[in-house]
Design a protein around this motif. Sequence first.
Motif, PDB file in Angstrom:
ATOM      1  N   SER A  19       0.769  -1.285  -0.034  1.00 18.84           N
ATOM      2  CA  SER A  19      -0.312   0.104  -0.207  1.00 18.84           C
ATOM      3  C   SER A  19       0.639   1.741   0.290  1.00 18.84           C
ATOM      4  O   SER A  19       2.356   1.353   0.017  1.00 18.84           O
ATOM      5  CB  SER A  19      -0.981  -0.548   1.515  1.00 18.84           C
ATOM      6  N   GLY A  20       0.105   2.360   0.516  1.00 25.17           N
ATOM      7  CA  GLY A  20       0.797   3.814  -0.118  1.00 25.17           C
ATOM      8  C   GLY A  20       2.481   3.863  -1.116  1.00 25.17           C
ATOM      9  O   GLY A  20       2.042   3.312  -2.137  1.00 25.17           O
ATOM     10  N   THR A  79      -1.407   8.536   2.755  1.00 20.24           N
ATOM     11  CA  THR A  79      -1.729   7.246   2.918  1.00 20.24           C
ATOM     12  C   THR A  79      -2.315   6.506   4.199  1.00 20.24           C
ATOM     13  O   THR A  79      -2.712   7.481   4.940  1.00 20.24           O
ATOM     14  CB  THR A  79       0.179   6.587   2.973  1.00 20.24           C
ATOM     15  N   ALA A  84      -0.279   8.964  -3.102  1.00 16.36           N
ATOM     16  CA  ALA A  84       0.712   8.942  -3.051  1.00 16.36           C
ATOM     17  C   ALA A  84       1.177   8.343  -4.611  1.00 16.36           C
ATOM     18  O   ALA A  84       2.506   8.495  -4.936  1.00 16.36           O
ATOM     19  CB  ALA A  84       0.639   7.216  -2.677  1.00 16.36           C
TER      20      ALA A  84
END
Length: 264
Positions: A15-16, A189, A216
């Motif tokens: 993620s992020g 995020t 992001a």
Amino acid sequence: MNFTNKTIWVTGATSGIGRAVAIEISAKNVNLILSGRNEQALGETASVCEKKGSTTLIVPFDLGDEKSVNAAAKTVLDKGVRVDALYQFGGISQRSFVSETPVSVDRKIFEINYFGTIALTKLVLPEMIKNGGGQIAVTSSIVGKFGFPYRSSYSASKQALHGFFESLRAENVPNNIAVSVIIPGRIKTNISVNAVNKDGKTHAKMDVGQDTGMSAEKCAKIICKKLKKEKKEILVGGKELIMVHIRRFLPRLYYYMASRVKPL
């Protein structure tokens, strides 16, 4: 750094920023090694990257577990994979006051942010040197440049990364190892959501500053552009980055501002 046809290991790819960077460079026909704790999320990242033309290898591991880090490196290196670049985005943040935080929580933050990160680096670096060079990038934070309320051990762990990777860079100029320290400001995020509190439990709240931060995806575009140029420090974010310059050039103003910051 020419991404095309290179093998690039991206940690924190669930993620992020890590996921966004993996997806951004996947359009360059690269061979990606994707790591993080959540294997299902890694699979989702891999699917997007493959549709953009890159190959992927999923290697899940836990940065806070040395045996897990060692096993991941063994999995990759035993396959005879030549790692051209190691981009490390895995980590954990903090939301707690010094006076309320037990050392066990401080140790947890350091195990993930510092020891896990340098452990993987130490395992990959000798192979990079043997292969004639490579690129290593590590993610710090603007609080890796100065202290900040409610972030004591997070800030300390990020400042430790600066010292370690600047030393690594100086030692390995003859070995053709390029080192970049990525310094994000407020990026949208889940870092605040996943941060640990004084009890070592999940903070489970999105900070206002985080929620209004740079996306992001935009962050990843800036990072990748500067990684290509092998910039030694990569500052990315919004107006909050001015604090880095205030701390350096106007320390009295920084001390005044830091003491008046509302931590959440």
